[in-house]
Design a protein around this motif. Structure first.
Motif, mmCIF file in Angstrom:
data_model
loop_
_atom_site.group_PDB
_atom_site.id
_atom_site.type_symbol
_atom_site.label_atom_id
_atom_site.label_comp_id
_atom_site.label_asym_id
_atom_site.label_seq_id
_atom_site.Cartn_x
_atom_site.Cartn_y
_atom_site.Cartn_z
ATOM 1 N N THR A 165 -8.142 12.558 3.242
ATOM 2 C CA THR A 165 -7.437 11.348 2.850
ATOM 3 C C THR A 165 -8.342 10.499 1.972
ATOM 4 O O THR A 165 -9.533 10.367 2.255
ATOM 5 N N ILE A 166 -7.762 9.931 0.931
ATOM 6 C CA ILE A 166 -8.493 9.045 0.027
ATOM 7 C C ILE A 166 -7.772 7.700 -0.005
ATOM 8 O O ILE A 166 -6.553 7.648 -0.188
ATOM 9 N N GLU A 167 -8.526 6.625 0.173
ATOM 10 C CA GLU A 167 -7.973 5.293 -0.068
ATOM 11 C C GLU A 167 -8.327 4.938 -1.502
ATOM 12 O O GLU A 167 -9.495 4.942 -1.888
ATOM 13 N N ASN A 168 -7.316 4.659 -2.296
ATOM 14 C CA ASN A 168 -7.488 4.485 -3.725
ATOM 15 C C ASN A 168 -7.013 3.098 -4.154
ATOM 16 O O ASN A 168 -5.824 2.799 -4.078
ATOM 17 N N ILE A 169 -7.948 2.263 -4.565
ATOM 18 C CA ILE A 169 -7.620 0.961 -5.149
ATOM 19 C C ILE A 169 -7.987 1.062 -6.624
ATOM 20 O O ILE A 169 -9.122 1.407 -6.971
ATOM 21 N N PHE A 170 -7.038 0.786 -7.502
ATOM 22 C CA PHE A 170 -7.193 1.075 -8.917
ATOM 23 C C PHE A 170 -6.446 0.052 -9.764
ATOM 24 O O PHE A 170 -5.653 -0.742 -9.247
ATOM 25 N N THR A 171 -6.691 0.092 -11.065
ATOM 26 C CA THR A 171 -5.941 -0.719 -12.022
ATOM 27 C C THR A 171 -5.256 0.225 -12.997
ATOM 28 O O THR A 171 -5.894 1.119 -13.559
ATOM 29 N N ILE A 192 0.879 -1.167 0.000
ATOM 30 C CA ILE A 192 0.000 0.000 0.000
ATOM 31 C C ILE A 192 0.915 1.215 0.000
ATOM 32 O O ILE A 192 1.733 1.396 0.900
ATOM 33 N N ARG A 193 0.790 2.035 -1.008
ATOM 34 C CA ARG A 193 1.700 3.161 -1.194
ATOM 35 C C ARG A 193 1.115 4.446 -0.588
ATOM 36 O O ARG A 193 0.021 4.865 -0.981
ATOM 37 N N PRO A 194 1.841 5.087 0.352
ATOM 38 C CA PRO A 194 1.366 6.376 0.886
ATOM 39 C C PRO A 194 1.814 7.528 -0.022
ATOM 40 O O PRO A 194 2.984 7.607 -0.409
ATOM 41 N N LEU A 195 0.878 8.403 -0.351
ATOM 42 C CA LEU A 195 1.165 9.530 -1.245
ATOM 43 C C LEU A 195 0.653 10.840 -0.662
ATOM 44 O O LEU A 195 -0.279 10.849 0.141
ATOM 45 N N ILE A 221 5.335 9.317 -0.032
ATOM 46 C CA ILE A 221 5.796 9.732 1.291
ATOM 47 C C ILE A 221 6.927 8.791 1.706
ATOM 48 O O ILE A 221 6.774 7.573 1.668
ATOM 49 N N GLU A 222 8.061 9.360 2.086
ATOM 50 C CA GLU A 222 9.198 8.562 2.520
ATOM 51 C C GLU A 222 9.104 8.282 4.014
ATOM 52 O O GLU A 222 8.494 9.047 4.769
ATOM 53 N N GLY A 275 -3.306 -1.528 -8.052
ATOM 54 C CA GLY A 275 -2.533 -0.716 -7.119
ATOM 55 C C GLY A 275 -3.394 -0.301 -5.947
ATOM 56 O O GLY A 275 -4.633 -0.312 -6.024
ATOM 57 N N HIS A 276 -2.741 0.046 -4.846
ATOM 58 C CA HIS A 276 -3.446 0.458 -3.629
ATOM 59 C C HIS A 276 -2.663 1.615 -3.015
ATOM 60 O O HIS A 276 -1.483 1.479 -2.740
ATOM 61 N N GLU A 277 -3.333 2.739 -2.812
ATOM 62 C CA GLU A 277 -2.702 3.941 -2.270
ATOM 63 C C GLU A 277 -3.537 4.526 -1.143
ATOM 64 O O GLU A 277 -4.760 4.440 -1.158
ATOM 65 N N ILE A 278 -2.853 5.135 -0.201
ATOM 66 C CA ILE A 278 -3.475 6.010 0.786
ATOM 67 C C ILE A 278 -2.970 7.405 0.422
ATOM 68 O O ILE A 278 -1.765 7.669 0.476
ATOM 69 N N VAL A 279 -3.878 8.289 0.024
ATOM 70 C CA VAL A 279 -3.499 9.576 -0.553
ATOM 71 C C VAL A 279 -3.897 10.714 0.381
ATOM 72 O O VAL A 279 -5.086 10.906 0.672
#
Length: 142
Positions: A72-78, A6-9, A42-43, A84-88
């Motif tokens: 904050t948006i939880e984004n699950i996408f193709t 899950i990628r934080p952005l 986000i590092e 992909g899965h992101e917490i934005v």
């Protein structure tokens, strides 16, 4: 894209004259253009607001001010056939240099050296589905 992470952005909605600043992307599998605000990953040990400042500085050589957290948006996408899965973390901000508001488009640069185009696009073109804004739930925050 790694399907197990899950990628934080952090991204920023720059708004001016009923327009928002977005980078254009293309999904080769879907044959579809999409638009996403400027920002990035986000590092570890970095606050999302600091990520935003760093990413804007690195990608478009700009300094920002008036940073405001929107949500904050939880984004699950193709994308390109992969899930992909992101917490934005979504922010609004202003450019310190007002010249960024006077051009229709300009180039940005990714960490890997690839360039990309950044455009001021009318919010209405996303609201009436002429253009696709990602993450999908972003329009609800702005």
């Amino acid at each position: 894209m790694n399907n197990q992470i899950i990628r934080p952005l952090a991204i920023c909605i720059f708004q001016y004259d009923e327009k928002i600043l977005v980078a254009e992307g293309y999904d080769n599998v879907k044959g579809d253009y999409f638009y996403r605000p400027v920002g990035g990953g986000i590092e570890y040990g970095e606050k999302s607001s600091d990520t935003l400042k760093r990413e804007v500085r690195e990608e478009i050589s700009a300094e920002i001010t008036d940073i405001e957290f929107l949500g904050t948006i939880e984004n699950i996408f193709t994308f390109n056939g992969e899930v992909g899965h992101e917490i934005v973390q979504v922010y609004d901000a202003s450019f310190e240099d007002f010249s960024f508001y006077s051009v229709d488009s300009f180039e940005g640069i990714e960490d890997n050296g690839e360039t990309f185009k950044v455009f001021w696009k009318p919010k209405q073109s996303f609201q009436n589905n002429q253009l696709r804004l990602v993450p999908e739930a972003l329009l609800e925050l702005i």
